[in-house]
Design an enzyme around this catalytic site. Structure first.
Site, PDB file in Angstrom:
ATOM      1  N   ASP A 240     -86.870 -44.327  -4.883  1.00  0.00           N
ATOM      2  CA  ASP A 240     -87.457 -43.800  -6.088  1.00  0.00           C
ATOM      3  C   ASP A 240     -86.187 -43.604  -6.992  1.00  0.00           C
ATOM      4  OD1 ASP A 240     -90.034 -44.305  -5.282  1.00  0.00           O
ATOM      5  OD2 ASP A 240     -90.274 -42.107  -4.794  1.00  0.00           O
ATOM      6  N   TYR A 306     -85.382 -40.133   5.808  1.00  0.00           N
ATOM      7  CA  TYR A 306     -85.507 -39.297   4.564  1.00  0.00           C
ATOM      8  C   TYR A 306     -85.521 -37.804   4.802  1.00  0.00           C
ATOM      9  CZ  TYR A 306     -88.129 -43.327   2.820  1.00  0.00           C
ATOM     10  OH  TYR A 306     -88.561 -44.665   2.442  1.00  0.00           O
ATOM     11  N   TYR A 378     -94.896 -44.229   2.738  1.00  0.00           N
ATOM     12  CA  TYR A 378     -94.714 -43.534   1.542  1.00  0.00           C
ATOM     13  C   TYR A 378     -94.561 -42.269   2.129  1.00  0.00           C
ATOM     14  CZ  TYR A 378     -96.246 -47.804  -1.078  1.00  0.00           C
ATOM     15  OH  TYR A 378     -96.356 -49.080  -1.600  1.00  0.00           O
TER      16      TYR A 378
END
Ligand SMILES: [Zn+2]
Ligand SMILES: [Zn+2]
Length: 427
Positions: A240, A306, A378
């Site tokens: 993003d 992440y 996601y």
């Protein structure tokens, strides 16, 4: 009929140069040019008949109309097109005049031979000019994907040289948030920077929604060093705009169109890019890559790691936090297309695995969570539940609203094998 009898039949048609005669027998013997073949056949006929061998200059030949004498000239014209271009491989294509192909058919027909006996004029022209181009430019022929593709248009009396793209592979880190991966044209002015006569108010006339991108901070340097006319950035997925890309970075390929230099010092290129990007973006592991590396970075399955900063709507205690993470560890997650993602995309449920998840509460309302998951998982929705569209989720398991306040990607790794594979590199 024997070769010699067939050769007599072709010779009897008359007005045919050695190369055009030899080309009819191109599939016989090897290591000979068609001109040598034709000469040898005429010599053999002359010996058999005890006469002087026949001889026709290419300039007087009705089949090739002199083109069989023009290999050198066309090769020199081709080489002169790329005098200031660095390349290692080439391919030559010929567009012969329709008349010559017709002449070839007529010659074989008149001699009572198959219409496709031997080889076509076009193949000989490609090969003979090609050999000479290789000698003149000290490069190799490549029928797969050459650096330079020549087209000899005999009918138009024109030579064109198409310079194929060059590719540089590497991994990038994006150290600041708010930078998209690729150029993001302003939607208010369609990237023109203007609305009517006035500069676009949305983008201050820049034409871009964001002033910089990873692409704009890297590709122009490569384009400059390779002296190309355009650049395209291909990433192995994208984070993003508000997420950083840290750790070992994300694989990418920068494609340079019509480069005049393609063997560049990648260590130096790396330094140049990093200086140009001023710490907003860093690249490493730069290598010269093949064309196939573009598909490799775009299609190769990759897992991601992440780190997410999480804020809870209400206090969360350590035990329920640990229980929720234990539930998610190794879980298969069902996710509907997130609300924030392109609304034109049809909503569908897909499943993605969480390989590993761990976290640490900082106080009762914030936490850091590290997730290693399959490509396409996601993360923001894994935390927030996206109004129940992702299950299970951290918020759902805790029964407390949760959202990601900051996201970093730490690793992008090939699932089955690393992105870096020797087959995709030129060095
Ligand atoms: Zn000829
Ligand atoms: Zn605008």
């Amino acid at each position: 009929m024997s070769v010699l009898e067939d050769a007599r039949a072709v010779d009897a048609v008359g007005g045919v140069c050695d190369a055009c005669l030899g080309r009819v027998f191109a599939d016989r013997s090897f290591g000979l040019t068609n001109r040598e073949r034709g000469r040898a056949l005429r010599t053999a006929i002359g010996l058999e008949d005890d006469e002087e061998p026949a001889s026709v200059d290419a300039a007087d030949c009705w089949v090739c109309e002199g083109y069989c004498d023009a290999f050198d000239e066309w090769a020199e014209r081709a080489a002169s097109k790329v005098e200031d271009v660095e390349f290692e491989s080439y391919q030559v294509g010929t567009r012969p005049p329709a008349l010559i192909e017709e002449n070839e058919r007529m010659l074989r027909e008149d001699a009572g031979l198959d219409a496709d006996a031997g080889e076509r004029f076009k193949s000989e022209f490609n090969r003979e000019v090609g050999k000479r181009v290789g000698r003149l430019t000290d490069t190799e022929v490549d029928f797969e994907r050459p650096d330079v593709q020549f087209l000899l248009d005999l009918a138009e009396d024109e030579v064109t040289a198409e310079i194929n793209s060059a590719f540089v592979y590497g991994r990038y880190r994006k150290l600041e948030r708010g930078i998209p991966q690729t150029k993001w044209p302003c939607s208010a002015c369609n990237g023109s920077g203007r609305q009517g006569r006035e500069p676009c108010e949305e983008c201050d006339g820049s034409g871009y929604r964001y002033p910089e991108s990873v692409e704009q901070l890297t590709a122009p340097v490569v384009e400059d060093v390779m002296d190309g006319v355009g650049a395209t950035f291909h990433g192995a997925g994208r984070e993003d705009v508000d997420a950083r890309m840290l750790g070992t970075g994300r694989p990418f390929v920068i494609e340079i169109e019509e480069p005049r230099r393609r063997t560049v010092d990648t260590d130096r290129l790396q330094q140049d890019i990093n200086a140009f990007a001023e710490g907003k973006v860093e690249v490493e592991g730069l290598r010269l890559a093949t064309h196939d590396m573009v598909e490799r970075v775009k299609r190769h399955d990759a897992s991601k790691r992440y780190s997410a900063q999480v804020r809870f709507d209400e206090p969360v205690d350590a035990e329920s936090f640990a229980d929720a993470l234990a539930e998610l560890d190794g879980a298969t997650i069902e996710q509907e297309t997130p609300n924030r993602v392109d609304h034109r995309r049809a909503s569908k449920v897909r499943t993605r695995d969480v390989y590993e998840i761990e976290g640490e509460l900082e106080g009762s309302r914030t936490a850091t969570v590290e997730v290693h998951g399959a490509g396409g998982l996601y993360i923001k929705e894994l935390i927030s539940s996206d109004e129940g569209r992702t299950t299970p989720s951290l918020a759902g398991l805790l029964g407390v609203g949760a959202e990601v306040t900051a996201l970093d990607v730490l690793r992008v790794d090939g699932e089955d094998e690393p992105f870096e594979h020797s087959a995709y590199f030129r060095d």
